[in-house]
Write a protein that holds these residues in place. Structure first.
Motif, PDB file in Angstrom:
ATOM      1  N   ASN A  49       0.834  -1.210   0.000  1.00  0.00           N
ATOM      2  CA  ASN A  49       0.000   0.000   0.000  1.00  0.00           C
ATOM      3  C   ASN A  49       0.863   1.252   0.000  1.00  0.00           C
ATOM      4  OD1 ASN A  49      -2.400  -1.432   2.371  1.00  0.00           O
ATOM      5  ND2 ASN A  49      -2.305  -1.615   0.149  1.00  0.00           N
ATOM      6  N   LEU A  50       1.850   1.279   0.869  1.00  0.00           N
ATOM      7  CA  LEU A  50       2.699   2.458   1.011  1.00  0.00           C
ATOM      8  C   LEU A  50       3.507   2.744  -0.255  1.00  0.00           C
ATOM      9  CD1 LEU A  50       3.978   1.901   4.663  1.00  0.00           C
ATOM     10  CD2 LEU A  50       2.315   3.608   3.907  1.00  0.00           C
ATOM     11  N   ARG A  76      -9.191   1.528   1.304  1.00  0.00           N
ATOM     12  CA  ARG A  76      -7.975   2.332   1.298  1.00  0.00           C
ATOM     13  C   ARG A  76      -7.984   3.219   0.056  1.00  0.00           C
ATOM     14  NH1 ARG A  76      -7.312  -2.739   2.922  1.00  0.00           N
ATOM     15  NH2 ARG A  76      -6.060  -3.213   4.789  1.00  0.00           N
ATOM     16  N   PHE A  77      -7.479   4.439   0.181  1.00  0.00           N
ATOM     17  CA  PHE A  77      -7.555   5.379  -0.924  1.00  0.00           C
ATOM     18  C   PHE A  77      -6.248   6.148  -1.101  1.00  0.00           C
ATOM     19  CE2 PHE A  77     -11.911   4.911   0.562  1.00  0.00           C
ATOM     20  CZ  PHE A  77     -12.614   4.716  -0.613  1.00  0.00           C
ATOM     21  N   LEU A  78      -5.986   6.516  -2.340  1.00  0.00           N
ATOM     22  CA  LEU A  78      -4.985   7.519  -2.680  1.00  0.00           C
ATOM     23  C   LEU A  78      -5.735   8.756  -3.143  1.00  0.00           C
ATOM     24  CD1 LEU A  78      -2.130   8.612  -3.561  1.00  0.00           C
ATOM     25  CD2 LEU A  78      -2.598   7.553  -5.792  1.00  0.00           C
ATOM     26  N   SER A  79      -5.451   9.895  -2.538  1.00  0.00           N
ATOM     27  CA  SER A  79      -6.032  11.144  -3.012  1.00  0.00           C
ATOM     28  C   SER A  79      -4.916  12.056  -3.496  1.00  0.00           C
ATOM     29  CB  SER A  79      -6.859  11.832  -1.915  1.00  0.00           C
ATOM     30  OG  SER A  79      -6.030  12.255  -0.850  1.00  0.00           O
ATOM     31  N   ASP A 115      -0.660  -2.912  -4.307  1.00  0.00           N
ATOM     32  CA  ASP A 115       0.156  -1.817  -4.825  1.00  0.00           C
ATOM     33  C   ASP A 115      -0.403  -1.280  -6.139  1.00  0.00           C
ATOM     34  OD1 ASP A 115       0.671  -3.980  -6.375  1.00  0.00           O
ATOM     35  OD2 ASP A 115       2.850  -3.810  -6.322  1.00  0.00           O
ATOM     36  N   SER A 116      -1.716  -1.317  -6.281  1.00  0.00           N
ATOM     37  CA  SER A 116      -2.355  -0.873  -7.521  1.00  0.00           C
ATOM     38  C   SER A 116      -3.554   0.010  -7.218  1.00  0.00           C
ATOM     39  CB  SER A 116      -2.817  -2.081  -8.359  1.00  0.00           C
ATOM     40  OG  SER A 116      -1.736  -2.933  -8.651  1.00  0.00           O
ATOM     41  N   LEU A 117      -3.860   0.877  -8.189  1.00  0.00           N
ATOM     42  CA  LEU A 117      -5.099   1.634  -8.108  1.00  0.00           C
ATOM     43  C   LEU A 117      -6.227   0.780  -8.672  1.00  0.00           C
ATOM     44  CD1 LEU A 117      -3.963   5.180  -9.343  1.00  0.00           C
ATOM     45  CD2 LEU A 117      -3.644   4.090  -7.122  1.00  0.00           C
TER      46      LEU A 117
END
Length: 217
Positions: free
Chosen positions: A35-36, A126-129, A151-153
């Motif tokens: 994730n990181l 879990r999100f990436l903004s 490790d992917s969107l």
């Protein structure tokens, strides 16, 4: 006599003052190393943005933040620590900010890894903004929040397009996500091209494109 006084005080805290009961941690939500890795920056980089019309800007990282926040059902955001105001989850939050080092510019870029408030949602998401704006309006130019897995969107709608390979200028990138601007108030940035290996590699704005992003370490 002392024993009786202690019993009375105990009864007060249990019966009359239920809000004084100690709250407890009901769980911990942490990111995996995969994730990181979705945010590939270390916190020491400079990004140079070269726009299609010849304008350029550079932004420098102010460091990388990783912390745990105590979130309960009354928290307004994943960073809104409520203190001991009810049972809570200890939730990891990861962030990196870039601020402009170019004269006369106030450009900022922010990337966050965050969870949903588990008191509000039934699933652990879990999100990436990604936000691009200015220091007086951090979401003024571009914003999108994308779910991640390992490790992917996760491509769930038309705001994220996955390219196995993409030629940007004279350089070819692999596994590139084209992320469209979900913020409708501005056309300064129409989309951002993002890879897990390189971070933001390019963008497109209303003047045409693409614009390029070079990473200096």
């Amino acid at each position: 006599m002392i024993k009786q006084i202690l019993q009375v005080l105990l009864a007060f805290f249990i019966v009359i003052c239920p809000g004084c009961k100690k709250c407890k941690e009901v769980g911990v939500l942490s990111f995996s190393s995969n994730n990181l890795s979705v945010i590939p920056y270390t916190g020491d980089e400079i990004l140079v943005l070269k726009f299609f019309n010849g304008y350029w800007d550079s932004v420098k990282s102010t460091g990388k933040l990783d912390q745990y926040n105590d979130i309960n059902q009354n928290s307004n955001s994943i960073t809104d620590n409520q203190g001991c105001k009810g049972d809570y989850y200890s939730i990891e939050y990861n962030n990196i900010n870039f601020t402009s080092i170019s004269l006369g510019s106030a450009l900022t870029i922010s990337m966050d890894l965050e969870f949903d408030n588990p008191f509000i949602t039934s699933q652990i998401n879990r999100f990436l903004s990604i936000s691009i704006g200015t220091d007086y309006g951090p979401r003024g130019f571009f914003y999108n929040k994308i779910a991640i897995e390992n490790d992917s969107l996760i491509v769930v709608d038309s705001t994220v397009i996955f390219h196995k390979s993409l030629l940007i200028g004279n350089k070819e990138f692999t596994s590139v996500y084209e992320i469209l601007n979900a913020y409708k108030g501005s056309d300064s940035f129409l989309n951002v091209y993002y890879s897990i290996q390189n971070g933001i590699v390019a963008f497109k704005n209303h003047a045409g494109g693409p614009g390029f992003v070079n990473k200096l370490e």
